[in-house]
Design a protein around this motif. Structure first.
Motif, PDB file in Angstrom:
ATOM      1  N   VAL A  11       0.860  -1.185   0.000  1.00 49.20           N
ATOM      2  CA  VAL A  11       0.000   0.000   0.000  1.00 49.20           C
ATOM      3  C   VAL A  11       0.896   1.235   0.000  1.00 49.20           C
ATOM      4  CG1 VAL A  11      -1.705   1.327   1.287  1.00 49.20           C
ATOM      5  CG2 VAL A  11      -1.883  -1.170   1.179  1.00 49.20           C
ATOM      6  N   VAL A  12       0.704   2.118  -0.994  1.00 47.06           N
ATOM      7  CA  VAL A  12       1.519   3.335  -1.089  1.00 47.06           C
ATOM      8  C   VAL A  12       0.578   4.535  -0.974  1.00 47.06           C
ATOM      9  CG1 VAL A  12       3.239   4.580  -2.431  1.00 47.06           C
ATOM     10  CG2 VAL A  12       3.051   2.080  -2.664  1.00 47.06           C
ATOM     11  N   ASP A  13       0.659   5.224   0.158  1.00 45.67           N
ATOM     12  CA  ASP A  13      -0.237   6.368   0.407  1.00 45.67           C
ATOM     13  C   ASP A  13       0.424   7.255   1.451  1.00 45.67           C
ATOM     14  OD1 ASP A  13      -2.504   8.084   1.220  1.00 45.67           O
ATOM     15  OD2 ASP A  13      -3.720   6.620   0.125  1.00 45.67           O
ATOM     16  N   ASP A  14       0.330   8.577   1.250  1.00 47.86           N
ATOM     17  CA  ASP A  14       0.991   9.484   2.191  1.00 47.86           C
ATOM     18  C   ASP A  14       0.125   9.826   3.394  1.00 47.86           C
ATOM     19  OD1 ASP A  14      -0.712  10.862   0.421  1.00 47.86           O
ATOM     20  OD2 ASP A  14       0.274  12.771   0.862  1.00 47.86           O
ATOM     21  N   GLU A  15      -1.127   9.387   3.396  1.00 48.32           N
ATOM     22  CA  GLU A  15      -2.002   9.672   4.515  1.00 48.32           C
ATOM     23  C   GLU A  15      -2.140   8.445   5.413  1.00 48.32           C
ATOM     24  OE1 GLU A  15      -5.732  11.342   3.450  1.00 48.32           O
ATOM     25  OE2 GLU A  15      -4.864  12.903   2.162  1.00 48.32           O
ATOM     26  N   ILE A  16      -1.822   8.629   6.710  1.00 49.64           N
ATOM     27  CA  ILE A  16      -1.836   7.527   7.674  1.00 49.64           C
ATOM     28  C   ILE A  16      -3.224   6.898   7.769  1.00 49.64           C
ATOM     29  CG2 ILE A  16      -1.480   6.883  10.077  1.00 49.64           C
ATOM     30  CD1 ILE A  16       1.094   7.940   9.448  1.00 49.64           C
ATOM     31  N   ALA A  17      -4.262   7.728   7.737  1.00 52.07           N
ATOM     32  CA  ALA A  17      -5.626   7.198   7.874  1.00 52.07           C
ATOM     33  C   ALA A  17      -5.942   6.233   6.738  1.00 52.07           C
ATOM     34  CB  ALA A  17      -6.628   8.357   7.905  1.00 52.07           C
ATOM     35  N   ASN A  18      -5.567   6.606   5.523  1.00 50.52           N
ATOM     36  CA  ASN A  18      -5.806   5.711   4.374  1.00 50.52           C
ATOM     37  C   ASN A  18      -4.995   4.428   4.506  1.00 50.52           C
ATOM     38  OD1 ASN A  18      -7.584   7.489   3.183  1.00 50.52           O
ATOM     39  ND2 ASN A  18      -5.996   8.509   1.936  1.00 50.52           N
ATOM     40  N   GLN A  19      -3.734   4.565   4.986  1.00 54.48           N
ATOM     41  CA  GLN A  19      -2.897   3.383   5.182  1.00 54.48           C
ATOM     42  C   GLN A  19      -3.569   2.406   6.143  1.00 54.48           C
ATOM     43  OE1 GLN A  19       0.967   4.550   6.584  1.00 54.48           O
ATOM     44  NE2 GLN A  19       1.390   5.896   4.816  1.00 54.48           N
ATOM     45  N   ASN A  20      -4.055   2.943   7.296  1.00 49.90           N
ATOM     46  CA  ASN A  20      -4.652   2.086   8.316  1.00 49.90           C
ATOM     47  C   ASN A  20      -5.941   1.444   7.818  1.00 49.90           C
ATOM     48  OD1 ASN A  20      -2.602   2.679  10.079  1.00 49.90           O
ATOM     49  ND2 ASN A  20      -3.684   4.376  11.073  1.00 49.90           N
ATOM     50  N   LEU A  21      -6.750   2.203   7.081  1.00 52.02           N
ATOM     51  CA  LEU A  21      -8.007   1.653   6.570  1.00 52.02           C
ATOM     52  C   LEU A  21      -7.742   0.498   5.599  1.00 52.02           C
ATOM     53  CD1 LEU A  21     -11.083   1.703   6.201  1.00 52.02           C
ATOM     54  CD2 LEU A  21     -10.756   3.482   4.448  1.00 52.02           C
ATOM     55  N   LEU A  22      -6.828   0.721   4.677  1.00 49.51           N
ATOM     56  CA  LEU A  22      -6.541  -0.326   3.695  1.00 49.51           C
ATOM     57  C   LEU A  22      -5.886  -1.541   4.364  1.00 49.51           C
ATOM     58  CD1 LEU A  22      -5.286   1.895   0.734  1.00 49.51           C
ATOM     59  CD2 LEU A  22      -7.352   0.484   0.772  1.00 49.51           C
ATOM     60  N   ARG A  23      -4.999  -1.296   5.328  1.00 51.44           N
ATOM     61  CA  ARG A  23      -4.373  -2.416   6.045  1.00 51.44           C
ATOM     62  C   ARG A  23      -5.439  -3.267   6.728  1.00 51.44           C
ATOM     63  NH1 ARG A  23       0.665  -3.433   8.362  1.00 51.44           N
ATOM     64  NH2 ARG A  23       1.416  -1.290   8.006  1.00 51.44           N
ATOM     65  N   THR A  24      -6.399  -2.605   7.411  1.00 51.46           N
ATOM     66  CA  THR A  24      -7.441  -3.340   8.130  1.00 51.46           C
ATOM     67  C   THR A  24      -8.262  -4.201   7.166  1.00 51.46           C
ATOM     68  OG1 THR A  24      -7.595  -1.594   9.790  1.00 51.46           O
ATOM     69  CG2 THR A  24      -9.461  -3.103   9.612  1.00 51.46           C
ATOM     70  N   ILE A  25      -8.667  -3.613   6.060  1.00 52.17           N
ATOM     71  CA  ILE A  25      -9.485  -4.350   5.084  1.00 52.17           C
ATOM     72  C   ILE A  25      -8.708  -5.540   4.504  1.00 52.17           C
ATOM     73  CG2 ILE A  25     -10.593  -4.183   2.833  1.00 52.17           C
ATOM     74  CD1 ILE A  25     -11.254  -1.252   3.515  1.00 52.17           C
ATOM     75  N   VAL A  35       3.480  -1.248   3.885  1.00 50.12           N
ATOM     76  CA  VAL A  35       3.083   0.142   3.644  1.00 50.12           C
ATOM     77  C   VAL A  35       4.315   0.988   3.316  1.00 50.12           C
ATOM     78  CG1 VAL A  35       2.085   2.217   4.688  1.00 50.12           C
ATOM     79  CG2 VAL A  35       1.066  -0.025   5.136  1.00 50.12           C
ATOM     80  N   ALA A  36       4.123   1.911   2.356  1.00 50.20           N
ATOM     81  CA  ALA A  36       5.127   2.934   2.055  1.00 50.20           C
ATOM     82  C   ALA A  36       4.420   4.279   2.024  1.00 50.20           C
ATOM     83  CB  ALA A  36       5.790   2.642   0.712  1.00 50.20           C
ATOM     84  N   GLY A  37       5.058   5.333   2.607  1.00 50.33           N
ATOM     85  CA  GLY A  37       4.410   6.630   2.724  1.00 50.33           C
ATOM     86  C   GLY A  37       4.602   7.529   1.527  1.00 50.33           C
ATOM     87  N   ASN A  38       5.460   7.158   0.564  1.00 52.91           N
ATOM     88  CA  ASN A  38       5.660   7.986  -0.629  1.00 52.91           C
ATOM     89  C   ASN A  38       6.231   7.112  -1.751  1.00 52.91           C
ATOM     90  OD1 ASN A  38       8.670   8.011  -0.444  1.00 52.91           O
ATOM     91  ND2 ASN A  38       8.225   9.163   1.447  1.00 52.91           N
ATOM     92  N   GLY A  39       6.334   7.713  -2.927  1.00 52.94           N
ATOM     93  CA  GLY A  39       6.777   6.955  -4.089  1.00 52.94           C
ATOM     94  C   GLY A  39       8.211   6.487  -4.000  1.00 52.94           C
ATOM     95  N   MET A  59      -2.011  11.325  -5.689  1.00 57.05           N
ATOM     96  CA  MET A  59      -1.503  12.615  -5.225  1.00 57.05           C
ATOM     97  C   MET A  59      -0.637  12.425  -3.992  1.00 57.05           C
ATOM     98  SD  MET A  59      -2.789  14.223  -7.626  1.00 57.05           S
ATOM     99  CE  MET A  59      -2.232  15.843  -7.163  1.00 57.05           C
ATOM    100  N   MET A  60       0.701  12.413  -4.186  1.00 56.72           N
ATOM    101  CA  MET A  60       1.647  12.251  -3.082  1.00 56.72           C
ATOM    102  C   MET A  60       2.787  13.242  -3.276  1.00 56.72           C
ATOM    103  SD  MET A  60       1.957   8.101  -2.639  1.00 56.72           S
ATOM    104  CE  MET A  60       2.471   7.862  -4.339  1.00 56.72           C
ATOM    105  N   PRO A  61       3.480  13.643  -2.204  1.00 56.91           N
ATOM    106  CA  PRO A  61       4.608  14.580  -2.329  1.00 56.91           C
ATOM    107  C   PRO A  61       5.783  13.924  -3.055  1.00 56.91           C
ATOM    108  CG  PRO A  61       4.418  13.756  -0.085  1.00 56.91           C
ATOM    109  CD  PRO A  61       3.205  13.265  -0.809  1.00 56.91           C
ATOM    110  N   ASN A  62       6.553  14.699  -3.715  1.00 55.55           N
ATOM    111  CA  ASN A  62       7.806  14.391  -4.436  1.00 55.55           C
ATOM    112  C   ASN A  62       7.668  13.439  -5.630  1.00 55.55           C
ATOM    113  OD1 ASN A  62       8.373  11.570  -3.742  1.00 55.55           O
ATOM    114  ND2 ASN A  62       9.092  12.236  -1.740  1.00 55.55           N
ATOM    115  N   VAL A  68       5.362   6.725 -10.263  1.00 53.50           N
ATOM    116  CA  VAL A  68       5.754   5.446  -9.646  1.00 53.50           C
ATOM    117  C   VAL A  68       5.389   4.281 -10.574  1.00 53.50           C
ATOM    118  CG1 VAL A  68       5.375   3.891  -7.699  1.00 53.50           C
ATOM    119  CG2 VAL A  68       5.533   6.363  -7.306  1.00 53.50           C
ATOM    120  N   THR A  69       4.188   4.341 -11.130  1.00 49.75           N
ATOM    121  CA  THR A  69       3.736   3.292 -12.036  1.00 49.75           C
ATOM    122  C   THR A  69       4.674   3.176 -13.243  1.00 49.75           C
ATOM    123  OG1 THR A  69       1.426   3.636 -11.401  1.00 49.75           O
ATOM    124  CG2 THR A  69       1.825   2.505 -13.479  1.00 49.75           C
TER     125      THR A  69
END
Length: 575
Positions: A11-25, A35-39, A59-62, A68-69
């Motif tokens: 899971v690659v997302d800069d928002e912690i909330a999105n990371q946690n939601l996807l991890r739980t699912i 999990v990775a927080g940026n590209g 939409m992620m910083p840097n 990334v794709t």
């Protein structure tokens, strides 16, 4: 899921909330989640993690998800990882941009949990099948489809691997090259389906014989390679086991077939330290072994010449063979199977060179054909055979028909008929005692011209015979037009008539065909009583082969005829 271990999802997302939601699912679904927080972090993690799927925010910083794709799809080792972009950008332009970058799917935020799970499940299923297909293709690219043995490319790598670091004079192993003798005749006599079964059985036997001691591979056609690692004792054992593997007949349904093979070997590092050098040297040794006869083997030595060098040297020496009196003829008797009397002989060319020693016809005849030297040599053979026939008439008081082989090259020459007419006139031999043998393949190239040429030869009064019948593609319509008197059953069919139903059927058919056309049928290559009895009982008229006599020098042939005449006189009833 489809693997014993859970699929890994990055899971690659800069928002912690999105990371946690996807991890739980995803963990609830049984996946292993990373999990990775940026590209940049994602690109650094992928080589080590090797995820089965990537869920990627846009939409992620840097570095955006599109970048990334693109970066992942640029690498061959990563481009098969499915990428799902999870984004709030629902417009067509954003989706097209993601697809252009290489993403496999899109999920729009806020996403439906069941939809997300279904899309991931489907992509992982497709990846599973894709991975399996990729593995199968990789396996097939390294293995021979007919035998299941390693193929040439895998064998190549194995040999190079075994040679890595080899140097010095000590023996570390050998490459053995095994080529089935006269395999073409198997395909011609029994068809390619049975030929494939022969290849499979030979591969199976070699593998069983060398199990645990060496790597066996099929290199293509009727050629097998063996990689033996070890000293001289190991190499010798592998060569011996390879030969023994083919000693007993191959049982293919109702058919029992004896197969032999030529074997050449090159040792490493003394004969080479890479695949290319070793295979070339082993091939040189193998061809040299084949020239010594069926079922022979030979190790490469530095004194052996490459095939091209050898052919050049043979051609150079052969140009002077007649003037140096190096050529000679040997004569193999032809026997009437019903009366058991000698009715003629076949003249066979021999060459003993001062530098090369005795050179097998299998080595020098193809060179003579390729260089055109066969024209002069062929004329010499015809004249010598005619003169010898006249001498025997004086010595033995009997007239024997002497047969000479006319090569396809000679047969195509416009001068052939004139040359034979001049030889007959020059020697004084009555033309009916000269038998001209043409090959089936040589007459099939230009049928109309062949008919005209054979008629011209027949007009000279010589006897005409078709050699090696059944191995080519004769048209019965043209065979009827050929002014032949003799039809020879090829030795490849004669070899199996005592044990092989297919060979028996072919021999019976040729005998019936020959007699139907008013021809005398001759069998060549008879080596045992069972073959002779079958062919005699089926009505075959004449025969030649080692059962009666090997090819003999002229003086020995005369002695053979005298002995036969004496035996016949002793068994003849008193008047």
């Amino acid at each position: 899921m489809y693997d014993h271990e859970p699929s890994k999802i990055l899971v690659v997302d800069d928002e912690i909330a999105n990371q946690n939601l996807l991890r739980t699912i995803l963990e609830y679904e049984g996946y292993e989640v990373h999990v990775a927080g940026n590209g940049s972090d994602a690109l650094a993690l992928v080589p080590e993690l090797k995820p089965d799927l990537v869920l990627l925010d846009v939409m992620m910083p840097n570095m955006t998800g599109y970048e990334v794709t693109s970066r992942l799809k640029e690498h061959a080792q990563f481009r098969r990882i499915p990428i799902v972009i999870v984004t709030a950008l629902a417009d067509d332009a954003s989706r097209i941009q993601g697809l252009d970058a290489g993403a496999e799917d899109f999920v729009i935020k806020p996403f439906n949990r069941r939809e997300l799970s279904a899309r991931i499940r489907n992509l992982l299923r497709l990846k599973h099948y894709s991975d399996r297909l990729h593995a199968d293709n990789a396996r097939l690219s390294d293995y021979d489809a007919l035998t299941g043995l390693p193929n040439r490319s895998q064998f190549h790598r194995a040999v190079d691997g075994a040679c890595t670091g080899c140097s010095g004079s000590g023996v570390r192993g050998a490459l053995l090259l095994i080529d089935i003798d006269n395999f073409r005749s198997v395909n011609e006599a029994f068809g390619h389906a049975l030929g494939s079964k022969v290849i499979q059985e030979v591969g199976r036997r070699l593998t069983a014989a060398l199990s645990g001691n060496a790597l066996v591979a099929r290199l293509g056609g009727d050629e097998f390679g063996v990689l033996a690692e070890g000293g001289e004792a190991v190499i010798a054992e592998c060569a011996t086991l390879s030969a023994r593997a083919l000693e007993s007949p191959l049982e293919l349904g109702d058919l029992e077939l004896f197969v032999t093979a030529g074997l050449g070997l090159a040792r490493f590092p003394v004969d080479g330290t890479d695949y290319g050098t070793l295979i070339r040297n082993a091939e040189t040794a193998m061809y040299r072994a084949k020239s010594d006869g069926r079922g022979s083997s030979m190790a490469f030595s530095s004194t052996m010449l490459s095939d091209s060098q050898e052919r050049l040297i043979i051609a150079g020496q052969l140009r002077h063979a007649i003037e140096r009196n190096e050529l000679s003829l040997a004569y193999q008797p032809k026997v009437d199977l019903a009366a058991f009397r000698i009715v003629g002989c076949e003249a066979l060319l021999r060459w003993n060179n001062a530098k090369l020693g005795f050179v097998s016809p299998a080595r020098f005849i193809p060179v003579a054909e390729d260089t055109g030297l066969i024209a002069g040599i062929g004329s010499w053979v015809v004249e010598q055979a005619c003169r010898q026939s006249l001498r025997w008439q004086d010595e033995l008081g009997t007239f024997l028909r002497v047969a000479v082989n006319i090569s396809p090259y000679q047969f195509r020459r416009a001068e052939l008929e004139q040359e034979i007419a001049e030889i007959l006139q020059r020697t004084g031999l009555e033309s009916r005692y000269l038998e001209v043998e043409v090959t089936e393949s040589g007459t099939m190239r230009d049928l109309e011209r062949s008919v005209a040429k054979l008629k011209a030869l027949r007009a000279l009064g010589v006897t005409l015979s078709m050699d090696d019948f059944g191995t080519g593609h004769s048209s019965l319509a043209y065979l009827q037009k050929f002014p032949l008197q003799y039809l020879k059953i090829d030795r490849s069919f004669v070899a199996g008539v005592a044990v092989c139903r297919e060979s028996q059927t072919i021999a019976r058919t040729i005998i019936a065909l020959g007699h139907g056309l008013g021809l005398t049928v001759v069998a060549e290559g008879i080596e045992d009583e069972a073959q002779k009895s079958f062919l005699r009982d089926e009505g075959c008229d004449e025969a030649q082969g080692y059962l009666f006599a090997r090819p003999l020098p002229a003086a020995e042939f005369a002695a053979y005829v005298r002995d036969a005449q004496a035996r016949a006189a002793q068994t003849s009833p008193a008047p």
